[in-house]
Scaffold this active site. Structure first.
Site, PDB file in Angstrom:
ATOM      1  N   LYS A   1      97.075  76.475  61.582  1.00 29.41           N
ATOM      2  CA  LYS A   1      96.388  75.180  61.559  1.00 29.41           C
ATOM      3  C   LYS A   1      94.951  75.344  62.039  1.00 29.41           C
ATOM      4  CE  LYS A   1      97.143  72.401  65.069  1.00 29.41           C
ATOM      5  NZ  LYS A   1      97.711  71.470  66.049  1.00 29.41           N
TER       6      LYS A   1
ATOM      7  N   LYS B   1      90.805  73.830  67.517  1.00 31.87           N
ATOM      8  CA  LYS B   1      89.723  74.290  68.390  1.00 31.87           C
ATOM      9  C   LYS B   1      90.178  75.424  69.305  1.00 31.87           C
ATOM     10  CE  LYS B   1      90.921  70.023  70.497  1.00 31.87           C
ATOM     11  NZ  LYS B   1      90.763  68.640  70.095  1.00 31.87           N
TER      12      LYS B   1
ATOM     13  N   LYS C   1     101.646  74.913  73.662  1.00 29.66           N
ATOM     14  CA  LYS C   1     100.496  74.925  74.577  1.00 29.66           C
ATOM     15  C   LYS C   1     100.847  75.543  75.922  1.00 29.66           C
ATOM     16  CE  LYS C   1      97.818  71.234  72.482  1.00 29.66           C
ATOM     17  NZ  LYS C   1      97.201  69.924  72.605  1.00 29.66           N
TER      18      LYS C   1
HETATM   19  P1  TYM Z   1      93.813  65.602  68.735  1.00 31.99           P
HETATM   20  O1  TYM Z   1      92.671  65.137  69.561  1.00 31.99           O
HETATM   21  O2  TYM Z   1      94.327  66.977  68.921  1.00 31.99           O
HETATM   22  O3  TYM Z   1      93.451  65.459  67.192  1.00 31.99           O
HETATM   23  C1  TYM Z   1      92.938  64.257  66.631  1.00 31.99           C
HETATM   24  C2  TYM Z   1      93.557  64.029  65.259  1.00 31.99           C
HETATM   25  O4  TYM Z   1      93.266  65.137  64.390  1.00 31.99           O
HETATM   26  C3  TYM Z   1      94.469  65.576  63.763  1.00 31.99           C
HETATM   27  N1  TYM Z   1      94.357  67.029  63.483  1.00 31.99           N
HETATM   28  C4  TYM Z   1      94.518  67.567  62.262  1.00 31.99           C
HETATM   29  N2  TYM Z   1      94.800  67.031  61.061  1.00 31.99           N
HETATM   30  C5  TYM Z   1      94.878  67.880  60.008  1.00 31.99           C
HETATM   31  N3  TYM Z   1      94.677  69.222  60.100  1.00 31.99           N
HETATM   32  C6  TYM Z   1      94.402  69.812  61.281  1.00 31.99           C
HETATM   33  N4  TYM Z   1      94.199  71.118  61.351  1.00 31.99           N
HETATM   34  C7  TYM Z   1      94.306  68.966  62.434  1.00 31.99           C
HETATM   35  N5  TYM Z   1      94.041  69.218  63.744  1.00 31.99           N
HETATM   36  C8  TYM Z   1      94.068  68.015  64.366  1.00 31.99           C
HETATM   37  C9  TYM Z   1      95.555  65.270  64.772  1.00 31.99           C
HETATM   38  O5  TYM Z   1      96.818  65.210  64.147  1.00 31.99           O
HETATM   39  C10 TYM Z   1      95.098  63.944  65.314  1.00 31.99           C
HETATM   40  O6  TYM Z   1      95.534  62.879  64.492  1.00 31.99           O
HETATM   41  N6  TYM Z   1      97.899  63.528  70.772  1.00 31.99           N
HETATM   42  C11 TYM Z   1      96.727  63.253  69.964  1.00 31.99           C
HETATM   43  C12 TYM Z   1      95.821  62.211  70.555  1.00 31.99           C
HETATM   44  C13 TYM Z   1      96.475  60.923  70.903  1.00 31.99           C
HETATM   45  C14 TYM Z   1      96.933  59.938  69.996  1.00 31.99           C
HETATM   46  C15 TYM Z   1      97.404  58.868  70.794  1.00 31.99           C
HETATM   47  C16 TYM Z   1      96.971  59.880  68.608  1.00 31.99           C
HETATM   48  C17 TYM Z   1      96.693  60.442  72.162  1.00 31.99           C
HETATM   49  N7  TYM Z   1      97.242  59.193  72.098  1.00 31.99           N
HETATM   50  C18 TYM Z   1      97.934  57.725  70.209  1.00 31.99           C
HETATM   51  C19 TYM Z   1      97.520  58.726  68.029  1.00 31.99           C
HETATM   52  C20 TYM Z   1      97.995  57.662  68.826  1.00 31.99           C
HETATM   53  C21 TYM Z   1      95.914  64.531  69.842  1.00 31.99           C
HETATM   54  O7  TYM Z   1      95.985  65.410  70.652  1.00 31.99           O
HETATM   55  O8  TYM Z   1      95.025  64.553  68.828  1.00 31.99           O
END
Ligand code: TYM
Length: 332
Positions: free
Chosen positions: A197, A200, A114
């Site tokens: 992947k 967004k 990022k």
């Molecule tokens: P975020 O908001 O980017 O994504 C939310 C969830 O979606 C999953 N994900 C995917 N899974 C499969 N294929 C894909 N292409 C794909 N894109 C996104 C992500 O793995 C995620 O589970 N850091 C985290 C948010 C967070 C969090 C936490 C998660 C903050 N605190 C505590 C668990 C526990 C994030 O940016 O997810």
């Protein structure tokens, strides 16, 4: 025996969740709330690590809540809340920052990706410390299981490392969490570029399926999804990454096995198969989209659900903050 605790989070950084968010994470959240004590949080503080527009942040936080409810998160079964409404996240986040080494934080591949996109100078300090805030999110609730997609695996490893170190240095304080990452579906790929992947922030948008997009838009995207050489509908990640991704998506939403789908489409072309995937996805999300849009008509109702969840989360989180502070020698 008391139920095991589950926690996960999602960022309110888009007008809609995409198919990867749902298949990699939220679908498991819905299942796990039946058997676990579940905490699910809209991580708006994490969303601040990149440039945000205040109007959009507010709108997207409420849209996230509406989608989670429409996708099946029940406020009776789960504690659904907003991270910023639980200040204990900031409190434990700071402790995590003080426990993590600069070297181990520097090895986080998501930060490297990022920040290289933004340019090293434009990247915020918060983007660097993001995994430590996430570790705090998880450890605050004495979490056993964290359902996430593959891209979060390294952050969970870091969380486990910090928790283990803290416990051995300052006394038993945190449960050591485990990631709950699917074997199939933990990484959904862009349907125009199946080597990347679904995300967004990448690609042109043509390869990204937003669950709140209209059925027409999504059907069209699937019909023009990229396919591979050959003509056989067969799961083969190396030779057929496009078809394999579509098979994974179909199987996850239709409940059919990949082997059954291969049989069903034996002798048929890619075109027929893409049409079938389009139909499965569109029909799956049609009622969910309608429900989410309806929920968005009543902001006060959404906000009251979130307030209730946040109140419960605060009371659980405070117990861990007190324990961590006490073990650190902070005067309470
Ligand atoms: P975020 O908001 O980017 O994504 C939310 C969830 O979606 C999953 N994900 C995917 N899974 C499969 N294929 C894909 N292409 C794909 N894109 C996104 C992500 O793995 C995620 O589970 N850091 C985290 C948010 C967070 C969090 C936490 C998660 C903050 N605190 C505590 C668990 C526990 C994030 O940016 O997810």
């Amino acid at each position: 025996m008391s139920k095991k605790r589950v926690l996960s989070g999602i960022q309110p950084t888009s007008d809609s969740f995409h198919l990867g968010n749902y298949l990699g994470a939220v679908k498991q959240w819905v299942d796990l709330q039946e058997t676990h004590d579940a905490f699910y949080c809209i991580v708006d503080l994490h969303a601040l690590t990149v440039e945000t527009d205040p109007k959009l942040l507010r709108k997207r936080t409420l849209t996230s809540a509406a989608q989670l409810l429409a996708l099946g998160i029940s406020p009776e079964k789960s504690t659904l809340f907003v991270q910023s409404q639980v200040p204990q996240h900031n409190q434990l986040g700071w402790i995590m920052e003080c426990m993590a080494g600069f070297g181990e934080a520097s090895r986080m591949t998501q930060f490297k990706d990022k920040s290289s996109k933004a340019g090293a100078d434009a990247a915020r300090v918060g983007l660097f410390t993001y995994p430590m805030l996430m570790a705090g999110d998880i450890l605050l609730y004495q979490t056993n299981l964290v359902p996430v997609g593959e891209d979060q695996r390294q952050h969970i490893e870091l969380t486990r490392d910090i928790a283990g170190r803290f416990n051995s240095k300052y006394g038993e304080t945190f449960a050591i969490p485990e990631g709950f990452i699917l074997k199939q579906g933990a990484k959904i790929f862009d349907i125009q570029d199946p080597t990347a992947k679904m995300s967004k922030s990448s690609g042109s948008g043509a390869g990204l399926i937003d669950i709140l997009d209209t059925p027409e838009v999504n059907a069209k995207k699937f019909k023009s999804a990229v396919t591979d050489a050959g003509r056989e509908v067969k799961f083969d990640l190396v030779e057929k990454p496009g078809i394999s991704n579509l098979l994974t998506i179909h199987a996850a939403l239709s409940g059919k096995s990949i082997a059954d789908l291969e049989n069903e489409f034996a002798g048929k072309g890619y075109g027929d198969f893409k049409g079938a995937v389009a139909e499965v996805v569109v029909e799956y999300f049609r009622p969910i989209r309608a429900h989410a849009l309806e929920l968005l008509q009543d902001e006060a109702h959404l906000i009251s659900i979130l307030h209730k969840g946040s109140e419960k989360a605060r009371s659980v989180a405070q117990i861990t903050v007190d324990k961590a502070y006490k073990n650190l020698g902070i005067v309470l």
